[in-house]
Design a protein around this motif. Sequence first.
Motif, PDB file in Angstrom:
ATOM      1  N   GLU A 168       0.618   2.790 -12.120  1.00 40.38           N
ATOM      2  CA  GLU A 168       0.083   4.117 -12.428  1.00 40.38           C
ATOM      3  C   GLU A 168      -0.457   4.178 -13.856  1.00 40.38           C
ATOM      4  OE1 GLU A 168       3.223   6.828 -11.636  1.00 40.38           O
ATOM      5  OE2 GLU A 168       3.159   6.541  -9.453  1.00 40.38           O
ATOM      6  N   ARG A 192       5.786   0.086  -9.877  1.00 42.37           N
ATOM      7  CA  ARG A 192       4.939   1.214  -9.476  1.00 42.37           C
ATOM      8  C   ARG A 192       4.519   2.033 -10.699  1.00 42.37           C
ATOM      9  NH1 ARG A 192       7.621   2.568  -5.494  1.00 42.37           N
ATOM     10  NH2 ARG A 192       9.155   3.865  -6.539  1.00 42.37           N
ATOM     11  N   ASP A 210       2.815   1.623  -3.206  1.00 42.05           N
ATOM     12  CA  ASP A 210       1.919   1.732  -4.353  1.00 42.05           C
ATOM     13  C   ASP A 210       2.227   0.698  -5.436  1.00 42.05           C
ATOM     14  OD1 ASP A 210      -0.318   2.823  -5.495  1.00 42.05           O
ATOM     15  OD2 ASP A 210       0.777   4.369  -6.601  1.00 42.05           O
ATOM     16  N   LYS A 265       0.833  -1.207   0.000  1.00 42.78           N
ATOM     17  CA  LYS A 265       0.000   0.000   0.000  1.00 42.78           C
ATOM     18  C   LYS A 265       0.863   1.250   0.000  1.00 42.78           C
ATOM     19  CE  LYS A 265      -3.421   2.876   0.961  1.00 42.78           C
ATOM     20  NZ  LYS A 265      -4.177   3.463  -0.139  1.00 42.78           N
TER      21      LYS A 265
END
Length: 634
Positions: free
Chosen positions: A598, A594, A540, A537
Amino acid sequence: MYIFKEFSELNIKELKNEIEKERQLIKDIKAGKIYKEQKELIKVILFIVESPNKVKTISSFFGRPSIRNIGGLSVYEVSLGNMYLLITASKGHILELTTDNIGLFGIERKDGIFYPYYNTIKKCLSCGSQFTEYKDGKCPYCGSTNVDDSINRIKALQELAMEVDQIIIGTDPDTEGEMIAYSLYLVLYPFNRNIKRAEFHEVTKTAILNALENLRDIDLNLVKSQVVRRIEDRWLGFSLSQIVQKYFNKNWLSAGRVQTPVLGWIINRFDERNKSKSYILELKLENDRKLYIDTEVKNRREINKIIKNIKDKEINIVDYKEEKEEIQPLPPYITSTILQDANNILKIGVDRIMQILQELFESALITYHRTDSTRISPLGISIAKDYISQKFGENYFIARSWGEGGAHEAIRPTRPLDVDMLRNSIENGEIDVYINMTRYHYIIYDLIFTRFIQSQMKPVSVIKYTEKIKIPEINKEIELSGVKDVIDHGWDLIFPFRINIMKIQPIQNGVKIVEAIGKKVPKVRLYSQADIINLMKEKDIGRPSTYAMIVKKVMERGYVINKSNNLIPTKLGIEVYNFLEKNFGDFVSEKRTRDLEEIMDKISENKEDYRKVLESIYDETNMIIEKGKNIQKE
């Protein structure tokens, strides 16, 4: 206005025929048949959700359902007055990327366009294996013919699709649920073109009715995001896994974009722990209080000298302060935080916790559990107000939304029922649940309910102290703090544990040390499953729907073992990670993982062209495959 007629004016035969026609119409509706007259009177809808438990829960909201079986598929039929629902379950995904030798691991590239090939999902009911390809109806792993093929559900759903006016798909409100909805749309569209999507975040009567009144089309951006994520998993996972399997000569090994950094965290923590051992002094004071002091001493002789000289010495208070402070409640749970607390308290795997959360959601006891949002809706706030006002008084209630906008809420209960009230309601038959409610279910429900209710209560006013103490023989000052007293109660009335661990009385000046023990311990503790969820978390990587699966996978592959809720890397896990880091570090780095997460989010928001993303991942996969060909066993 009523018009009265003489009996002689009535055409009894015609009236009798009309009555019989209406009776037959009702029979036909119950049998699921469609007639022209029926369409004018009532709308018949096929309502598809994922799980049989959810089917039973939803149908129970609208009276006692009639049940029939279509090709092995249980269909629950209920009337809502203006519509007649045929509720059934797809049992999750019905299609999966093929493992046939097509293109690059099931995805073909033609003229710059990517074509993923899907097949129906087969599950062996003997050994539990899942696959897409098999011969002669036999499981490729154990040879059993006891195989469940989703094609049978698809055919049953297609038969039902021809009976109804409309199809509504009510799968879970996330990218996976959207992909399931799209797969159902594709296989049912040739049989019925009137297909809509219903979105609900809790399985309650109000939420279902609201969803049926606010239908939408399938969100193709969410579908694109899921397809790209799945293709990326397949390409990178298959290419790296095949290289690892060949190098280590073990065909069960695997590698993945998120899996590899997670394995690295566990290994690095294990190494750090082994290098960080030093002595901690356990001091027993004359008032029976214990203090634990980190000495940073690594030599046994030196710590023994301290122990010998420290006994009967007095502790001196260097500085002492008191101040009034308001301690605010914690936000309600999201996926990562409920997994952390439930794992720490119950000491069970996060995959089992996710299963329990899914069952609580499908039983209409909590809202959707795969969420990163702490937002609470007005309905949720009203549930908290109802409970707090009755239990403690309305003056203890403070409404907090904990966030703005977005469809998702935090995880909260769907009723103002604490765990004791819930248990009584279930045992008395006031609430029907279609799962086996174990003590774990009740404990996790209690965690969710308590955390939610305290998030809507007023803060706790306390007297907080901070003191600096000096311990003889140890050349440093130590700062201690705690809650001396509670001035005004608030959320602590329902969540006392958190305030109790803060209530530590200050040490008085001149109190003596009556006993000292030196223990050599690591300064750094090993990660638990909960810690890894928290790291995913924080950093990310991964998403609420994948947290538990990633942790489970590194353990299933034999890379990590779980001992007393501590994750310990195995020799194999360390060797595989070092191999991947040395040869493919750029592809499985934390940053690259990550960045891709995204990009997936941007695709779901229509801010990134999914075709360009696939092209980039395709080139990257081919680079991995080529590099793997040149790696020789050392």
